[in-house]
Motif scaffolding. Structure first.
Motif, short mmCIF file in Angstrom:
data_model
loop_
_atom_site.label_atom_id
_atom_site.label_comp_id
_atom_site.label_asym_id
_atom_site.label_seq_id
_atom_site.Cartn_x
_atom_site.Cartn_y
_atom_site.Cartn_z
N TRP A 78 87.71 145.09 -16.58
CA TRP A 78 88.21 144.82 -18.03
C TRP A 78 88.07 143.55 -18.40
O TRP A 78 88.06 142.52 -17.08
N ASP B 217 83.29 147.02 -22.32
CA ASP B 217 84.09 148.22 -22.00
C ASP B 217 84.09 148.57 -20.66
O ASP B 217 82.97 148.67 -19.94
N ALA C 184 85.38 151.20 -18.75
CA ALA C 184 85.08 152.69 -18.47
C ALA C 184 83.53 152.65 -18.51
O ALA C 184 82.94 153.43 -17.96
N TYR D 184 81.78 150.96 -15.58
CA TYR D 184 82.12 152.08 -14.49
C TYR D 184 81.35 153.30 -14.44
O TYR D 184 80.60 153.45 -13.41
N TYR E 153 88.52 154.90 -11.60
CA TYR E 153 88.70 153.86 -12.87
C TYR E 153 89.91 153.91 -13.36
O TYR E 153 90.63 154.95 -13.64
N ASP F 83 92.19 151.89 -16.29
CA ASP F 83 91.93 151.08 -17.34
C ASP F 83 93.35 150.24 -17.57
O ASP F 83 94.48 150.63 -17.57
#
Length: 283
Positions: A33, A39, A41, A44, A54, A56
């Motif tokens: 992050w 981003d 995600a 990842y 993952y 967040d």
């Protein structure tokens, strides 16, 4: 008083992780992050350590923002427990967290795990870059771990409130982990008010790292913090913009063997109350 930390080292090297994966695989958490992107995600999905789940930071490692809170409040312990169980974390799990940002976001996960009572949580020193540098493989396969049974009991890492942070700035050492120009109030790209908590000392998190992105050696970190007035007799607290990169400072202090309190609300919470004083300049 800053008791010397006797708990498990907060860092693990890529080489040590490779050996651990062969002997007693830890739970791997990808916490990529960055403020303003890209981003996590999406990164990842492009490739991550095999078996890593993952997590967040905005949704899993932060609670809802309120009119009185900072930008990244601590998550509810039950919600954090659910997230970690979904990732396969068990009560007796070793956990290794990583990012690709010098440990800035991984430190948030590390701090929350330690805060929740998980002393066997560590940060991959140098993150994904260090893993790739030793020939570590990455994958796009998304794991489906067996649900864990971890129980989160908050309170194992010390915190301070806004009032306590103000007191600490007077009676001990309060470190501001943001960039020096934000501390001085010369620029403020995120929050509505520029400046810092009166008597806080500027200690940018970027100075905790080597040019390669790993943490500096413990002796180097001890010298760095000693120059900022951190001594065994002085209690230490840390804040940043929203409580995320301040965890990186707490991690660096822990690496140097120094315990420190986190002000979770940090600057973005401090300025919610217009009655709280603001200082600019060198301090």
């Amino acid at each position: 008083m800053n008791a010397k930390l006797e708990i498990l080292s907060p860092l693990i090297s890529a080489a040590e992780l490779r050996e651990l994966l062969r002997e007693r695989p830890p739970v791997l958490l990808d916490v990529r992050w960055r403020l303003g992107g890209p981003d996590g995600a999406g990164e990842y999905a492009k490739g991550h350590l095999p078996g890593a789940a993952y997590i967040d930071l905005e949704n899993d490692l932060s609670g809802p923002v309120t009119p009185d809170s900072g930008r990244h409040p601590l998550p509810d312990a039950t919600d954090l427990e659910t997230t970690l169980r979904h990732a396969g974390v068990r009560t007796d799990s070793d956990v290794v967290v990583y990012d690709d940002w010098g440990g800035m976001s991984a430190a948030r996960a590390w701090w929350l795990l330690r805060w929740g009572g998980m002393s066997a949580a560590r940060v991959l020193d140098g993150g994904l870059t260090s893993w790739k540098a030793i020939g570590g493989q990455v994958t796009t396969d998304v794991p489906d771990p067996e649900p864990g049974d971890v129980v989160i009991v908050p309170g194992s890492m010390p915190t301070v409130s806004a009032d306590e942070a103000a007191d600490l700035a007077r009676t001990g050492v309060l470190l501001d982990a943001r960039a020096a120009e934000r501390y001085r109030g010369e620029t403020e790209p995120v929050d509505a008010v520029a400046g810092h908590i009166p008597r806080a000392r500027s200690a940018p998190t970027t100075e905790n790292n080597t040019p390669e992105g790993g943490f500096r050696a413990p002796d180097e970190l001890r010298r760095r913090f000693a120059a900022l007035g951190v001594e065994p007799s002085n209690p230490v607290g840390v804040y940043c913009g929203s409580g995320v990169t301040a965890a990186h400072e707490v991690l660096a202090l822990a690496t140097a063997g120094i315990a420190a309190s986190l002000y979770p609300g940090s600057w973005s919470e401090w300025i919610r109350d217009p009655a709280r004083p603001v200082e600019t300049g060198e301090g």
